[in-house]
Design a protein around this motif. Structure first.
Motif, PDB file in Angstrom:
ATOM      1  N   PRO A  90       0.671  -1.217   0.095  1.00 36.90           N
ATOM      2  CA  PRO A  90      -0.036   0.055   0.022  1.00 36.90           C
ATOM      3  C   PRO A  90       0.793   1.270   0.056  1.00 36.90           C
ATOM      4  CG  PRO A  90       0.046  -1.124   2.128  1.00 36.90           C
ATOM      5  CD  PRO A  90       0.759  -2.087   1.285  1.00 36.90           C
ATOM      6  N   ARG A 134      -3.539   3.628  -1.310  1.00 35.39           N
ATOM      7  CA  ARG A 134      -3.860   2.685  -2.662  1.00 35.39           C
ATOM      8  C   ARG A 134      -3.126   1.443  -2.780  1.00 35.39           C
ATOM      9  NH1 ARG A 134      -7.300   5.760  -5.342  1.00 35.39           N
ATOM     10  NH2 ARG A 134      -7.195   4.544  -7.321  1.00 35.39           N
ATOM     11  N   VAL A 135      -3.377   0.354  -3.299  1.00 30.13           N
ATOM     12  CA  VAL A 135      -2.662  -0.604  -3.540  1.00 30.13           C
ATOM     13  C   VAL A 135      -2.931  -1.093  -5.351  1.00 30.13           C
ATOM     14  CG1 VAL A 135      -2.848  -1.664  -1.336  1.00 30.13           C
ATOM     15  CG2 VAL A 135      -4.460  -2.452  -3.029  1.00 30.13           C
ATOM     16  N   VAL A 157      -7.641   1.835  -0.851  1.00 28.70           N
ATOM     17  CA  VAL A 157      -7.991   1.220   0.542  1.00 28.70           C
ATOM     18  C   VAL A 157      -7.976   2.150   1.660  1.00 28.70           C
ATOM     19  CG1 VAL A 157      -6.897  -1.030  -0.531  1.00 28.70           C
ATOM     20  CG2 VAL A 157      -5.452   0.658   0.472  1.00 28.70           C
ATOM     21  N   LEU A 189      -6.656  -7.953   3.878  1.00 27.44           N
ATOM     22  CA  LEU A 189      -5.423  -6.844   3.694  1.00 27.44           C
ATOM     23  C   LEU A 189      -4.566  -7.116   4.748  1.00 27.44           C
ATOM     24  CD1 LEU A 189      -7.363  -3.897   2.323  1.00 27.44           C
ATOM     25  CD2 LEU A 189      -5.875  -5.366   0.916  1.00 27.44           C
TER      26      LEU A 189
END
Length: 642
Positions: A573, A577-578, A615, A642
């Motif tokens: 991450p 964001r990923v 995320v 996650l």
């Protein structure tokens, strides 16, 4: 015809004390119940059936029976009945319900299994039904011609078709297919605590081997076999999120489960050796033996419950997962679930045959939890209902686990509703916590001995459109309830009307009935069962050669499906964001959700596709859900923590 042979039994059989039928009758009649003890049994049966038995209205209508009047008549005749007459009369009241969940289990001195030493199975060859000897006990003596493969033509002089029909009429099957299956099974093996005992001391068998006809006499023998007649307990290992005690999660045809265990003991000593080998192993997964490798068998650490193998058919090579039972003798439900997940990952991806024939059920959660492994859709557990009576209202008011049903039972005083609100046994999220693991086509094989938790599994498989149901009988056993023992109810129900039963006798009762979901929403499973989508009549090659024609039929169904791939690698991450590297096959597009919130979508040609998603707001417990589509149809899914 030559003089009749008489089957004996050699030494070293390992069954312990074995009695002939005259010896067994003398044994059980030596310690009769008193009239007061008999009255207690009748009184407690009346309480269960009148106040708690959820299927009573259905059974009265469908089978034209009046169990309560039968119990009243039995009570009035107690002083006139012999010991055997009393037990047979009480057992017939329960058998008349045609409900394998609701049983009278005879006192401890009746512990044992009556057996002939052979197993007979039905098949169809050239359009003609045949009854084939498929197993013999290794220690039988006296007739070298009675071998596996012999065709039984007459039973005590009666043609087999008629003999099976007559014996089926004595059994508690909910439909014709179930009655016939149980009638045939009971002709060679039966638990005498739960079945009417054999009337005869021996069976005269007429059979054919090739063109030669033979006759032999098989004495009924009884060996002692004690087992756990209860259910769950506080030590059970349950999936996360379940607060109910495991004893409240039972859906089991006990008679079928006990017969399955005894069949292993009599006819499958190699399976017992494999169980012992696995127990001795220090490995999490045992190594395959040379014989297993040659047979395509995938070793499992749960051989009592599971058997996995690779099968080659004209339509392709597929996985075959036999689930013998949903009842874990060690109560480790979580370990069973984990092993099914592991096996699903190592079996061929081109298609999977799930085979639950002869599975009498067990823990409902063990069966319903598995459904998510094979479907992209969320699983809806089958809801359960109590019958609305004064006693169920009292029970639900006193037992915490049942209190969610209490308001609707109380409302029935004014609404007149016959049943409570239908609620699942556990939260829906529990049976969706892992998600889809297998993305190839799946077929389910059933028979008329599937019952209870297995009926629920088959119904869920069909209701969630996971794949075709291939039946070797026209219906499953049609057992649609959650069952509790009298003893468990008495322990839970402080201040209730249940009293201790004499001499180790026991009762089991269908407490909550289950209803279907999906297109058959609200339909009860009891007596109706699951009608297969496709049918296959077992052939002689099936019963003699490890179901070879059945596997071919299943393979043809699998070949019509589509193998799909949906996987993802999650990058590190950064800035909330990923990047997901999607691996797909036969999937047009993928939608991504974070804790139920949409965060991304991508068109996915076969191969790899990178997708950047947000995320933001994720927690250590957050889960990404990937949903793969073929056009507008949801065809695959995967959960990623996650």
């Amino acid at each position: 015809m030559p003089s009749i042979n008489v089957i004996g039994m050699g030494r070293g059989h390992g069954l312990g004390a074995v009695r002939t039928m005259p010896e067994f009758r003398a044994h059980v009649e030596a310690s009769p119940l008193s009239e007061a003890q008999r009255r207690t049994l009748v009184d407690q049966a009346e309480i269960l059936i009148e106040g708690l038995y959820v299927h009573l209205p259905l059974k009265r209508a469908m089978h034209a029976v009046d169990p309560l009047q039968s119990l009243r008549l039995l009570r009035s005749r107690l002083p006139m009945l012999t010991e055997a007459e009393f037990h047979i009369s009480l057992q017939r009241v329960f058998l008349g319900l045609r409900d394998l969940h609701t049983n009278y289990i005879l006192p401890d001195r009746y512990v044992g299994f009556a057996f002939l030493g052979i197993l007979v199975e039905r098949c169809v060859e050239g359009g003609r039904p045949q009854w084939i000897v498929t197993k013999t006990f290794d220690h039988l003596t006296g007739d070298p011609d009675l071998v596996v493969g012999a065709e039984v033509t007459h039973w005590n002089g009666t043609p087999m078709a008629i003999a099976v029909e007559r014996n089926a009429a004595r059994e508690a099957g909910s439909n014709k297919a179930a009655s016939l299956a149980r009638g045939l099974e009971n002709m060679t093996i039966r638990p005498v605590r739960m079945s009417l005992p054999p009337d005869e001391d021996w069976v005269d068998l007429t059979y054919r081997v090739g063109a030669a006809e033979h006759e032999t006499r098989l004495p009924w023998r009884v060996f002692e076999s004690s087992t756990d007649l209860g259910g769950g307990d506080a030590s059970a290992e349950l999936p996360t999120g379940i607060s109910s005690p495991s004893s409240h999660l039972i859906g089991l045809d006990l008679k079928t489960e006990l017969s399955r265990r005894v069949k292993r003991r009599l006819f499958a000593p190699s399976s017992l050796k494999e169980e012992a080998r696995v127990e001795r192993s220090a490995l999490d997964v045992p190594r395959a033996t040379k014989a297993q490798q040659e047979a395509g068998i995938v070793p499992t650490n749960r051989p009592t419950e599971l058997k996995a193998r690779t099968v080659s058919t004209a339509s392709g090579t597929f996985g075959h997962l036999r689930i013998y039972t949903f009842f874990m003798e060690d109560r480790n439900i979580a370990a069973f679930i984990e092993e099914v997940a592991r096996l699903a990952a190592v079996l061929p991806k081109d298609g999977l045959i799930l085979d639950v024939r002869g599975n009498g059920g067990g823990f409902v959660i063990a069966s319903e939890f598995l459904l998510q492994f094979f479907t992209p859709r969320r699983v809806r557990p089958e809801p359960m209902q109590f019958i609305n009576t004064r006693l169920t209202a009292d029970l639900c008011g006193r037992v915490a686990d049942y209190r969610d049903w209490k308001p609707s039972i109380d409302e029935s005083i004014t609404t007149g509703a016959p049943f409570s609100r239908a609620l699942p046994l556990y939260p829906e999220d529990v049976v969706n916590s892992v998600g889809q693991l297998y993305h190839g086509p799946v077929v389910l094989i059933t028979d008329a001995l599937c019952y209870s938790a297995t009926d629920i599994f088959a119904a869920g498989f069909q209701d969630h459109a996971i794949g075709p149901v291939l039946g070797v009988d026209e219906n499953t056993g049609a057992g649609g309830a959650n069952v509790l023992t009298h003893e468990a109810l008495r322990a839970d129900w402080t201040g209730g009307p249940l009293r201790a039963l004499p001499s180790g006798a026991a009762y089991r009762v269908s407490l909550r009935r289950c209803l279907r979901v999906g297109d058959r929403f609200g339909q009860p499973v009891e007596d109706l069962g699951v009608v297969p989508d496709e049918s296959h009549q077992l052939t002689r090659r099936d019963v003699m050669e490890d179901n070879v024609d059945l596997m071919e039929a299943a393979g043809r169904l699998l070949a019509g499906g589509t193998v799909r791939v949906l996987g993802a690698a999650v990058g590190a991450p950064a800035n909330g964001r990923v990047t997901l590297t999607l691996q797909t096959e036969s999937i047009d597009s993928v939608d991504v959700y974070l804790d139920g919130r949409p965060v991304g979508t991508a068109v996915t040609p076969d191969g790899t596709t990178d997708l950047d998603v947000s995320v933001a707001g994720a927690t250590p417990d957050s889960v990404l859900r990937l949903e793969g589509f073929d056009g507008d149809d949801l065809v695959a899914s995967r959960l990623i923590a996650l």
